[in-house]
Design a protein around this motif. Structure first.
Motif, PDB file in Angstrom:
ATOM      1  N   VAL A  56       0.664  -1.141   0.153  1.00  0.00           N
ATOM      2  CA  VAL A  56      -0.021  -0.092   0.056  1.00  0.00           C
ATOM      3  C   VAL A  56       0.736   1.457   0.183  1.00  0.00           C
ATOM      4  CG1 VAL A  56      -1.694   1.258   1.173  1.00  0.00           C
ATOM      5  CG2 VAL A  56      -1.878  -1.144   1.105  1.00  0.00           C
ATOM      6  N   LEU A  57       2.013   1.206   0.795  1.00  0.00           N
ATOM      7  CA  LEU A  57       2.918   2.446   0.974  1.00  0.00           C
ATOM      8  C   LEU A  57       3.398   2.484  -0.618  1.00  0.00           C
ATOM      9  CD1 LEU A  57       4.664   2.045   4.336  1.00  0.00           C
ATOM     10  CD2 LEU A  57       3.244   4.063   3.372  1.00  0.00           C
ATOM     11  N   PHE A  58       3.971   1.516  -0.908  1.00  0.00           N
ATOM     12  CA  PHE A  58       4.847   1.322  -2.279  1.00  0.00           C
ATOM     13  C   PHE A  58       3.883   2.035  -3.448  1.00  0.00           C
ATOM     14  CE2 PHE A  58       6.251  -0.404  -6.219  1.00  0.00           C
ATOM     15  CZ  PHE A  58       7.716  -0.308  -6.106  1.00  0.00           C
ATOM     16  N   LEU A  59       2.524   1.642  -3.440  1.00  0.00           N
ATOM     17  CA  LEU A  59       1.828   2.097  -4.576  1.00  0.00           C
ATOM     18  C   LEU A  59       1.290   3.570  -4.317  1.00  0.00           C
ATOM     19  CD1 LEU A  59      -0.371  -1.052  -5.162  1.00  0.00           C
ATOM     20  CD2 LEU A  59       1.312  -0.189  -6.686  1.00  0.00           C
ATOM     21  N   GLY A  60       0.832   3.734  -2.850  1.00  0.00           N
ATOM     22  CA  GLY A  60       0.300   4.919  -2.504  1.00  0.00           C
ATOM     23  C   GLY A  60       1.466   6.147  -2.725  1.00  0.00           C
ATOM     24  N   THR A  61       2.760   5.911  -2.861  1.00  0.00           N
ATOM     25  CA  THR A  61       3.846   6.899  -2.844  1.00  0.00           C
ATOM     26  C   THR A  61       4.211   6.990  -4.232  1.00  0.00           C
ATOM     27  OG1 THR A  61       5.524   5.338  -2.104  1.00  0.00           O
ATOM     28  CG2 THR A  61       4.577   6.926  -0.474  1.00  0.00           C
ATOM     29  N   ARG A  62       3.691   6.308  -5.204  1.00  0.00           N
ATOM     30  CA  ARG A  62       3.988   5.949  -6.514  1.00  0.00           C
ATOM     31  C   ARG A  62       5.360   5.723  -6.642  1.00  0.00           C
ATOM     32  NH1 ARG A  62       0.299  11.002  -9.254  1.00  0.00           N
ATOM     33  NH2 ARG A  62      -1.678  10.172  -8.475  1.00  0.00           N
ATOM     34  N   GLN A  63       5.892   4.706  -6.220  1.00  0.00           N
ATOM     35  CA  GLN A  63       7.298   4.281  -6.518  1.00  0.00           C
ATOM     36  C   GLN A  63       7.185   3.532  -7.925  1.00  0.00           C
ATOM     37  OE1 GLN A  63       9.910   4.191  -3.824  1.00  0.00           O
ATOM     38  NE2 GLN A  63       8.443   5.813  -2.912  1.00  0.00           N
ATOM     39  N   ARG A  64       8.550   3.492  -8.092  1.00  0.00           N
ATOM     40  CA  ARG A  64       8.673   3.193  -9.728  1.00  0.00           C
ATOM     41  C   ARG A  64       9.247   1.713  -9.452  1.00  0.00           C
ATOM     42  NH1 ARG A  64      11.114   7.514 -13.795  1.00  0.00           N
ATOM     43  NH2 ARG A  64       9.704   9.252 -13.424  1.00  0.00           N
ATOM     44  N   ILE A  65       9.038   0.722 -10.285  1.00  0.00           N
ATOM     45  CA  ILE A  65       9.664  -0.614 -10.205  1.00  0.00           C
ATOM     46  C   ILE A  65      11.240  -0.423 -10.502  1.00  0.00           C
ATOM     47  CG2 ILE A  65       9.636  -2.866 -11.245  1.00  0.00           C
ATOM     48  CD1 ILE A  65       7.233  -2.359  -9.841  1.00  0.00           C
ATOM     49  N   PRO A  66      12.083  -0.952  -9.565  1.00  0.00           N
ATOM     50  CA  PRO A  66      13.462  -0.998  -9.474  1.00  0.00           C
ATOM     51  C   PRO A  66      14.019  -1.744 -10.826  1.00  0.00           C
ATOM     52  CG  PRO A  66      13.053  -2.279  -7.975  1.00  0.00           C
ATOM     53  CD  PRO A  66      11.672  -1.745  -8.312  1.00  0.00           C
ATOM     54  N   MET A  67      15.223  -1.175 -11.317  1.00  0.00           N
ATOM     55  CA  MET A  67      15.995  -1.933 -12.441  1.00  0.00           C
ATOM     56  C   MET A  67      16.178  -3.564 -11.991  1.00  0.00           C
ATOM     57  SD  MET A  67      18.474   1.009 -13.721  1.00  0.00           S
ATOM     58  CE  MET A  67      19.220   1.311 -12.497  1.00  0.00           C
TER      59      MET A  67
END
Length: 301
Positions: A56-67
């Motif tokens: 939820v935190l990852f999506l809510g803060t609009r993190q990008r998928i890492p390399m």
């Protein structure tokens, strides 16, 4: 790419110390869970719920998928964490919390020198003093705690702690490498997700649905683990491993308090004497003044 930034080592040390305190509370919760549902299920359920919360935190803060290279690092550290966690939390079912933490203090000493080999860091005088003081404190505590006869189960528990300590030493180095390439939220999400996925491979043999009655405690353990991971990831991105590794010694203070408060484990004079040395060593490490460390988050295009 966001601009690099730096933080004073003393601030990073304080944040890491708070992260260790939070992690020690999680240890107490996990001991309760491991006694109730077994170490494997306790770790699997905690990381499963943790992956949902951090997702939820990852999506809510609009993190990008890492390399891909960073994803591989997340996966490798998660494998190391899975080994470490199951062995350590199993040991808590047969050893008092403070004793298990005391034995695990071999890890920061190993990690100080792994930092020199794997990260190219120079081992400073303060770090060496902190190591000696910390080990001295642990020795005093263990002389008082581990005198007399032992059961076979206790010996296996001690062996499990020592195994997890060696693995944990390498984990501390990976934490430093990981924190230089990813942000705390990203680390927390992928570590919970990948650790749960790795442990799930053994689910046909060890998984139990009896854990559903322990959901409140699982949620508490997951929440505390996430907070601790975020704090420690933030700290390890901003100070050298040799500055932060000695803060691990303060875990004994928290473990003694949690063991006394939640499991009626006594705190002896040798425990207090050893703790004084441990804290003293950590304070020496906190006064070290190495170069500030830059932190740059890696993002995909």
């Amino acid at each position: 790419m966001p601009p690099a930034h730096s933080t004073r080592p003393a601030i990073a040390f304080a944040v890491a110390a708070f992260g260790i305190g939070t992690f020690s509370l999680m240890d107490a919760a996990m001991k309760d869970l491991a006694l109730a549902i077994g170490a494997y299920n306790a770790v699997l359920w905690r990381n499963g719920l943790g992956s949902l919360l951090t997702g939820v935190l990852f999506l809510g803060t609009r993190q990008r998928i890492p390399m891909l290279a960073v994803l591989k690092l997340h996966l490798w550290r998660s494998f190391i964490v899975a080994l470490m966690a199951v062995s350590f939390f199993w040991s808590l079912t047969v050893l008092p919390l403070a004793e298990a933490i005391g034995l695990s203090f071999i890890a920061p000493v190993i990690a100080l020198y792994l930092a020199a080999v794997l990260l190219g860091e120079t081992i400073g005088r303060e770090a060496i003093i902190a190591s000696i003081a910390g080990l001295g404190g642990v020795a005093i505590i263990l002389v008082g705690k581990f005198s007399g006869d032992y059961s076979d189960e206790s010996l296996w528990g001690a062996a499990a702690v020592l195994f997890s300590a060696v693995v944990f030493a390498y984990n501390l180095i990976l934490a430093r490498q990981q924190a230089q390439q990813a942000g705390p939220i990203e680390i927390a999400f992928f570590q919970n997700l990948f650790t749960a996925a790795i442990l799930a491979l053994a689910a046909p043999w060890f998984f139990s649905m009896d854990a559903t009655g322990e959901i409140p405690m699982i949620a508490a353990a997951a929440g505390l683990a996430i907070i601790s991971l975020l704090l420690l990831s933030w700290a390890y991105a901003r100070a050298e491993a040799q500055v932060l590794i000695p803060v691990e010694y303060t875990a004994f203070v928290w473990a003694a308090l949690c063991g006394w408060a939640f499991f009626d484990e006594p705190v002896t004079l040798t425990t207090m004497a050893g703790t004084a040395l441990i804290v003293g060593g950590s304070l020496v490490a906190a006064r070290a003044k190495p170069k500030l460390v830059e932190h740059t988050e890696i993002t995909t295009a």
